[in-house]
Design an enzyme around this catalytic site. Structure first.
Site, short mmCIF file in Angstrom:
data_model
loop_
_atom_site.label_atom_id
_atom_site.label_comp_id
_atom_site.label_asym_id
_atom_site.label_seq_id
_atom_site.Cartn_x
_atom_site.Cartn_y
_atom_site.Cartn_z
N GLU A 86 0.82 -1.22 0.00
CA GLU A 86 0.00 0.00 0.00
C GLU A 86 0.85 1.26 0.00
OE1 GLU A 86 -4.22 -1.15 2.10
OE2 GLU A 86 -3.19 0.61 2.88
N HIS A 93 7.70 -26.60 0.00
CA HIS A 93 7.02 -27.68 -0.73
C HIS A 93 5.86 -27.15 -1.56
CE1 HIS A 93 9.35 -30.75 1.44
NE2 HIS A 93 9.40 -29.79 2.35
N LYS A 116 -13.14 1.54 -2.05
CA LYS A 116 -14.13 1.80 -0.99
C LYS A 116 -15.31 2.58 -1.58
CE LYS A 116 -11.18 2.03 3.17
NZ LYS A 116 -10.73 2.86 4.30
O1 PA5 Z 1 -3.31 1.42 5.88
C1 PA5 Z 1 -4.39 1.93 5.69
O2 PA5 Z 1 -4.57 3.16 5.77
C2 PA5 Z 1 -5.61 1.09 5.35
O3 PA5 Z 1 -5.27 -0.24 5.19
C3 PA5 Z 1 -6.66 1.20 6.46
O4 PA5 Z 1 -6.09 0.79 7.67
C4 PA5 Z 1 -7.89 0.36 6.16
O5 PA5 Z 1 -8.43 0.74 4.91
C5 PA5 Z 1 -8.94 0.54 7.23
O6 PA5 Z 1 -9.26 1.87 7.39
P1 PA5 Z 1 -9.96 2.39 8.71
O7 PA5 Z 1 -9.03 2.23 9.85
O8 PA5 Z 1 -10.27 3.82 8.43
O9 PA5 Z 1 -11.19 1.57 8.90
#
Ligand code: PA5
Length: 476
Positions: free
Chosen positions: A302, A331, A445
């Protein structure tokens, strides 16, 4: 190169011999000149990160030094009624992966199966980080609402998966404990002011913790996001933070060859951009670290998978992180890593010594094919597998490095968490992208909100509908 001295015994060692051209040749390995040509740039990045930190722009770097919420969390754990037998984390992505990683790395491998006495009265731990209805329904079916607390975690306060699971859990609680007792079964971790979850905290009076400003989900494990559930299950969160603080001290140097975060970022960046290693496999030979690899996978993916550079150009950067587990995945995947495309760098994570050993019994001494195992240790076998795989990959010109931990405890894990977070910040700067946003996640989202009929998201729903009508399908 690593040196073998007494100090190493208590330290994390990054052995990068097998990513260098000396070991695997210059087509796939890094030549010393390639490394040194980037050192001044990395030094610059180090200085720039320090400046950004001083300007309050890299809040995650200061987390190990924030002690305020530790006392709050410890107070919460002390107040938790003895009748509570189950603690369920509801979150997703950065609001769940760190919690899962801490639990599997530091608690007993079969924690939930231990008697309450062996758990020292602490509740069993569960993590609901998906909206598969079968999983949610099955979990609730197995738990007693009167003995269950939910820790709902969402920074934004309105992530559809998290809020849906939460609404289901809340309704389930309401039916058995009633409105008056509801708040005793919920603890929320969310933004201090923004989002719907914060509104619910105020409306219904749940206990709550704050996700600090400026800390993104995947960098938030050392905040109440990760620390509350860790403390509830008995993990020493002070030691975890102390480990992070120690790594912060180590990473203070601007010299890339002495700073493990800078060096490992640079090695991976060079392997990706100059040697075509588009895939970064993390392969712990420590069962307890399987979810560390999962956590790393999100952090690396990410943070670095970006369309635009900081100056707005289309760059499409990012190394694809893959998680594997030694020796199990020898494996299943090693054949590909050994003989498939030359597009991977593998990081092994090993332990100097396994915390406990199991001796393989001597038996069937007349069967040479198995009797050689008798009297040896399982850990010895696992270590031998790790070292042999590293060597075999190197022989096939496949770059690999090994991180060896002196032991696995809260302090060392805290060091590793901080190391990889800072490494990601360095890597973001090397690629010239912002490692702290996730516009691609946000777009997904939006489509989900549109499909589910959220007001204001109609355009996304229309787009999804148009896409579906043009779809090509085979029904079998
Ligand atoms: O790293 C990030 O920002 C995302 O993976 C969020 O943690 C994830 O989308 C969840 O978001 P939130 O904490 O707002 O529910």
């Amino acid at each position: 190169m690593p040196t073998k001295d007494a100090a190493e015994l208590d330290r994390i060692v990054l052995d990068y011999t097998n990513v260098m051209a000396d070991a695997i040749g210059s087509e796939h390995g890094i030549v010393h000149g390639e490394l040194s040509s980037e050192l001044s740039r990395v030094k610059e990045i180090s200085r720039s990160l320090k400046k950004q930190r001083a300007d309050g722009k890299l809040a995650f770097m200061d987390l190990p030094h924030q002690k305020g919420w530790v006392r709050e969390i410890e107070g919460y754990v002390r107040r938790m009624p003895k009748t509570i037998e189950n603690f369920v984390v509801i979150g997703i992505g950065g609001s769940a992966l760190g919690n899962i990683m801490l639990h599997s790395a530091l608690n007993h491998s079969e924690y939930n199966l231990l008697s309450r006495e062996r758990r020292k009265g602490r509740p069993r731990m569960f993590f609901l980080d998906n909206v598969d209805p079968d999983r949610t329904a099955s979990l609730l079916e197995a738990l007693d609402p009167r003995k269950t607390v939910f820790n709902v975690i969402t920074k934004s306060g309105d992530t559809a998966e998290t809020m849906s699971n939460f609404l289901v859990a809340r309704q389930w609680l309401l039916r058995s404990v009633g409105k008056k007792a509801l708040a005793r079964h919920i603890v929320a971790t969310t933004d201090a002011k923004k989002g719907h979850l914060r509104k619910l905290v105020e409306k219904e009076g749940y206990e709550s913790f704050v996700v600090p400003d400026g800390v993104g989900g995947r960098f938030s494990v050392l905040t109440p996001v990760g620390l509350v559930s860790a403390a509830v299950s008995g993990i020493n969160i002070r030691k975890l933070l102390a480990g992070g603080a120690k790594m912060d001290e180590i990473c203070q140097t601007d010299s890339p060859t002495e700073n493990p975060a800078a060096l490992n970022a640079l090695l991976h960046y060079l392997l990706d951009t100059r040697k075509g290693k588009k895939i970064s496999v993390m392969m712990p030979y420590v069962q307890r670290l399987r979810d560390f690899a999962d956590w790393y996978r999100q952090l690396w993916a990410e943070s670095l998978g970006k369309k635009y550079s900081l100056d707005g150009k289309e760059v499409y950067t990012g190394q694809t992180p893959v998680k594997a587990l030694g020796a199990t995945d020898q494996h299943s995947q090693i054949q590909l890593y050994m003989e498939g495309p030359f597009d991977k760098v593998v990081t092994f994570i090993g332990l100097k010594r396994y915390p406990r050993e199991v001796t393989i019994p001597r038996a069937f001494t007349d069967m040479e094919g198995i009797s050689y195992l008798g009297g040896r240790q399982l850990g010895e076998l696992l270590k031998a597998e790790q070292e042999s795989t590293a060597l075999a990959l190197a022989k096939n010109q496949r770059p690999n490095c090994t991180v060896t931990l002196p032991r696995l405890d809260a302090f060392v894990l805290g060091q590793m968490i901080y190391l990889y977070e800072v490494q990601t910040a360095f890597a973001g700067a090397l690629y010239g992208v912002n490692p702290f946003d996730q516009p691609g996640v946000e777009l997904g989202k939006h489509y989900a909100c549109g499909t589910m009929g959220r007001k204001g998201y109609e355009q996304y729903r229309d787009e999804v509908d148009r896409g579906l009508s043009k779809g090509m399908r085979m029904t079998v």
